[in-house]
Design an enzyme around this catalytic site. Sequence first.
Site, PDB file in Angstrom:
ATOM      1  CG  HIS A 151      -0.375   0.297   2.519  1.00 45.23           C
ATOM      2  ND1 HIS A 151      -0.024  -0.693   3.417  1.00 45.23           N
ATOM      3  CD2 HIS A 151      -0.066   1.455   3.130  1.00 45.23           C
ATOM      4  CE1 HIS A 151       0.458  -0.142   4.509  1.00 45.23           C
ATOM      5  NE2 HIS A 151       0.451   1.163   4.368  1.00 45.23           N
ATOM      6  CG  ASP A 182      -0.022  -3.981   2.655  1.00 39.31           C
ATOM      7  OD1 ASP A 182       0.116  -3.548   1.501  1.00 39.31           O
ATOM      8  OD2 ASP A 182      -0.155  -3.246   3.645  1.00 39.31           O
ATOM      9  N   GLY A 255       3.688   6.213   8.284  1.00 35.90           N
ATOM     10  CA  GLY A 255       5.043   6.455   7.774  1.00 35.90           C
ATOM     11  C   GLY A 255       5.986   5.334   8.157  1.00 35.90           C
ATOM     12  CG  ASN A 256       6.911   3.661  12.053  1.00 36.14           C
ATOM     13  OD1 ASN A 256       6.394   4.453  12.828  1.00 36.14           O
ATOM     14  ND2 ASN A 256       8.219   3.404  12.074  1.00 36.14           N
ATOM     15  CB  SER A 257       3.440   1.765   6.075  1.00 40.09           C
ATOM     16  OG  SER A 257       2.277   2.006   6.799  1.00 40.09           O
ATOM     17  N   GLY A 313      -9.298 -26.219  -4.124  1.00 35.36           N
ATOM     18  CA  GLY A 313     -10.647 -25.894  -4.566  1.00 35.36           C
ATOM     19  C   GLY A 313     -11.756 -26.287  -3.608  1.00 35.36           C
ATOM     20  CB  VAL A 314     -12.314 -27.395  -0.388  1.00 32.56           C
ATOM     21  CG1 VAL A 314     -12.131 -28.710  -1.117  1.00 32.56           C
ATOM     22  CG2 VAL A 314     -11.080 -27.045   0.447  1.00 32.56           C
TER      23      VAL A 314
END
Length: 539
Positions: A151, A182, A255-257, A313-314
Amino acid sequence: MNFVHKARQQKFLSASLLLFTLSIGILIGTVINTGVRADRGQSAAPDATPLMIPSPTMLSNEFSKLAKKLEPSVVYITTDYAPKADSAARKRRPQTEDEGDDEEGDLLRRFFGAPRGGGPLGGIAPPRQRREASGSGVIVDKNGYIMTNQHVVDGADHIRVKMHGDSKEYRAKLIGSDPETDIAVIKIDAGKGLSAARIGNSDGVQVGDWAVAIGSPFGFEATVTAGIVSAMARDVSGAQQFQRFIQTDAAINPGNSGGPLLNINGEVIGINTAIATQNGGYQGIGFALPSNEAVKVYNSIIRNGKVTRGSIGVGWQKHEKQDQVLRAMGVSGGVLVDSIQPGGPAEKAGVKREDIIVALNGKPIKDGDDLVGRVSSTPVGTEATITVDRAGKKMDLKLQIADREEVFADDPRFSRNRRPDAPGRAVESAQQQAKFGIAIRPLTEAEKDALPADSKNGVLVNRVDPDSFADEIGLMDRDIIVSVNRQPVTSLEDVKRIQANLKAGDAVAFRVMRPVGMGLRNTPTRYQSLVLAGTLPNE
């Protein structure tokens, strides 16, 4: 003559004595006067002793050593998004008297994300000026590869990187990203070998361990904060399937992201991703994606440019009393199959609804998250054996792990991970028919829960095409469309139906809910109601 000479000599001696006496008097007076002035300067605290500044001494500890070691590996990332139809947006925006030099307003917007010109009361969309964002990242390869949050760089026209102690700004390119964790990987060419951080094993992290976060909160580069690990494998409302976070009380702010969470040895044990907050800032609860999961994603991206996950596929449902449900069916752990994807590996292998998957390749399955984690990390095409409990009887079924994007080709939850030319894009199909220039998808239950009580329905804008009608009127990614021309929108079909009755030259008004946050994923808890309007152009 003798008398005259003696008289003159006597006068000289007297004059000399007088001059000497005057000199002594002046000297004594000066000393006394200086003492008086000094006494007056100390009169506020006559018995106090002036303080002395000692010679500097470096008092090193583990945190300061860690900071010095890791600061060269932590970078400050800025991104920008080119303005779209900015002049048209300005024409529609009414002028205000205080729209001149608004330094205080700019400061508030920089820290709190307040839109300029209008707001929730006026329903006026913010101007489409060049948008900027910032975050952090950590160098993990000396050749310039950097791990950050998706992000932080999502949709950016330009990505720039600054390193601590280096005034030069480097252009970065996006290697790949994964919305479900992310995580993104970017690369810079610094022309030299860089200082790469050392990766730790997040499986060894325990509650109570020291945790150190380094990043650029609010743009303040190389900020170091410390705390402890508060919880492990934390499941946060609104998080993706593969996001089970390390929780910490080390101060993490917008900003730490994308910056690293470190253990006391200076090893990266997580990538800071989100905060739990009511005011947009630090309140003692931060979340970091464990390094082991981040490394899996990183390795997949540098190999393939994207993340490919396996699937059988379950589908299943989570129950509040999962343990009791399974015990009532005679098993201690496993996954109760609720649905089977047509044409998927499970259907081909003979799995049936109400089967309980209890083991994969002979190893017991604890729950749905355990099954997904193990299957998704298994290479596509791998032969596997699942053990199912069917009406109390155990049986082994062989199947081949398939690509999840192909198994669930029509599921909008996974469409954003596909290449632009990938087939079966339900969201893209809706975009083409709507002709507003947007990609949209249904809201998840978590997204609905986060909305105000009177606005629990709508569709989420996944992408806004540049220079499209939607872009011109100010629609943005993550806007939630709740109505078009006062007609409620609860599904993709509603949007297509409304658009089918419109023609070129018609006026269109969108009522949207826009998250108001400060840049960290999952943090927005407040929404701003906006009305965005324009006239449909000729096709």
